[in-house]
Enzyme design. Structure first.
Site, PDB file in Angstrom:
ATOM      1  N   GLU A 152       0.849  -1.187   0.000  1.00 14.92           N
ATOM      2  CA  GLU A 152       0.000   0.000   0.000  1.00 14.92           C
ATOM      3  C   GLU A 152       0.885   1.238   0.000  1.00 14.92           C
ATOM      4  O   GLU A 152       1.957   1.241   0.605  1.00 14.92           O
ATOM      5  CB  GLU A 152      -0.893   0.020   1.245  1.00 14.92           C
ATOM      6  CG  GLU A 152      -1.859  -1.142   1.311  1.00 14.92           C
ATOM      7  CD  GLU A 152      -2.649  -1.168   2.615  1.00 14.92           C
ATOM      8  OE1 GLU A 152      -2.103  -0.714   3.645  1.00 14.92           O
ATOM      9  OE2 GLU A 152      -3.788  -1.631   2.603  1.00 14.92           O
ATOM     10  N   ASP A 168      -4.613  -8.529   5.359  1.00 12.96           N
ATOM     11  CA  ASP A 168      -5.537  -9.497   4.759  1.00 12.96           C
ATOM     12  C   ASP A 168      -4.950 -10.892   4.662  1.00 12.96           C
ATOM     13  O   ASP A 168      -5.680 -11.879   4.744  1.00 12.96           O
ATOM     14  CB  ASP A 168      -5.946  -9.039   3.354  1.00 12.96           C
ATOM     15  CG  ASP A 168      -7.188  -8.189   3.375  1.00 12.96           C
ATOM     16  OD1 ASP A 168      -8.172  -8.607   4.003  1.00 12.96           O
ATOM     17  OD2 ASP A 168      -7.191  -7.100   2.770  1.00 12.96           O
TER      18      ASP A 168
END
Length: 399
Positions: A152, A168
């Site tokens: 990210e 995740d």
């Protein structure tokens, strides 16, 4: 760091929203000229794999708020309108470097993700509400059997924030870095030697469903270990997996006080938690109740959401993220003053986030984003520079 496009992005978006809030606070207006519209990203393939690598830069263009993708030159392309059922997205893949090689592309001022996959291109689709990103907790997701991962990032006028994330899943290992104006490169995300298998073997050795987080392809390739919140969804972990610890916390603070000092730079801002009538009430220094928490379940703990929702405010959000970190790290019984920022007390209880514990234990620098608010106390795998000269993504071996 990216728009909440579907429910599957709840947890990473929580971490990203926090980073975005920090960015907003830290943003100096004088930096605008210092950060160009795109910066180089060097992708180095040290994976040892012979598979083709595909790279994607996907996110929200900060200057317009449009969702889209960037090509190898950093040029933005808006997603076309999607459909219902979802329609295929344009091919946003960039051919990555072969094993042992590097390739430099450019990334724009995005809040988004850099995906990479081995052997196959990822499947992205568009709905009327925007992009549908991979959801590997869904066995029928078209990307389920592809080995892939993502980082990210936010690049804006105040610099670059780039992280490695396991919010995740824990999958194909990689590290991130940023070279500053002084020529030095800050790096995070590397596993210890043997750390990849170390995490997997740790989970395999834990009773109670933790081994069920590991997903394997039919050819025997380990694809990933799902984060425990997704393990609850799939039934690998029982819904009661954290109940014993939560019950003990609730019992302790029925007769004693939990003190939360959520801002390191404002040590005088304190809130006091006490359980009464089955709920934990937090009061300020004047004794006024400022927010209340129902007893959280495992899903709320692992996802840092639902009963531990953390709005982007100055009271409930900061208290909630502190609680969430304390539950995941199981520090709430050993330290009535939170956050406990020293890792010495982390994950010591028999009931804890075993996934986060295993990952942190195998990181070369001890840092990871194993749950959404792993940055409480600065234990997250994040690099930042206000004048980034180059970003780095290094694909590491899975051993």
């Amino acid at each position: 760091m990216h728009h909440k496009l579907t429910r599957r992005l709840t947890a990473p978006t929580a971490a990203a929203a926090l980073i975005a809030a920090v960015i907003a606070i830290q943003a100096p207006s004088s930096a605008k000229a210092a950060v160009p519209d795109t910066i180089p990203l060097q992708v180095t393939n040290n994976s040892g794999r012979g598979d083709a690598v595909y790279v994607y830069t996907i996110g929200t263009l900060l200057s317009t708020g449009q969702q889209g993708w960037a090509d190898a030159n950093g040029t933005f392309h808006a997603w076309p309108a999607g459909g219902n059922p979802p329609t295929p997205a344009p091919d946003a893949s960039i051919a990555g470097p072969a094993a042992g090689r590097s390739k430099t592309i450019r990334i724009p001022k995005f809040s988004g993700r850099i995906y990479f996959s081995y052997g196959q291109k990822l499947v992205f689709k568009l709905t009327t509400g925007g992009l549908v990103q991979p959801a590997v907790q869904n066995p029928s997701d078209p990307n389920h059997d592809i080995l892939f991962n993502w980082s990210e990032y936010t690049l804006n006028d105040s610099g670059l924030w780039l992280n490695s994330t396991q919010v995740d899943m824990f999958s194909a290992p990689y590290a991130v870095g940023v070279k500053g104006a002084d020529g030095n490169t800050a790096t995070t995300g590397h596993l210890k030697s043997g750390g990849y298998n170390g995490v997997l073997n740790d989970l395999r050795g834990k009773p109670g469903g933790w081994a069920g987080l590991i997903q394997t392809r039919s050819d025997g390739t380990v694809l990933r270990a799902l984060a425990p919140g997704h393990g609850l969804e799939s039934g690998a972990l029982p819904a009661s997996v954290m109940d014993d610890y939560v019950n003990r916390v609730w019992q302790k603070y029925a007769s004693s006080t939990l003190t939360v000092t959520p801002f390191g730079d404002h040590p005088d801002t304190k809130y006091y938690g006490k359980v009464a009538g089955g709920v934990m009430n937090f009061t300020d220094g004047s004794g006024n109740v400022v927010t209340t928490f129902q007893k959280p379940d495992a899903d709320s703990v692992f996802g840092c959401h639902k009963l531990l929702d953390a709005p982007n405010d100055r009271v409930r959000g900061p208290i909630s993220r502190t609680l969430c970190a304390g539950f995941n790290r199981s520090t709430l019984l050993v330290d009535p003053n939170q956050p406990d920022t020293s890792s010495a007390n982390f994950y010591q209880d028999t009931v804890t986030n075993q996934y986060a514990r295993a990952i942190h234990a195998q990181m070369a620098d001890g840092k990871a984003y194993a749950f959404a608010f792993d940055d409480v106390g600065n234990h997250e795998s994040l690099v930042h520079d206000g004048s980034p000269q180059q970003a780095d993504l290094t694909l590491d071996p899975s051993n």
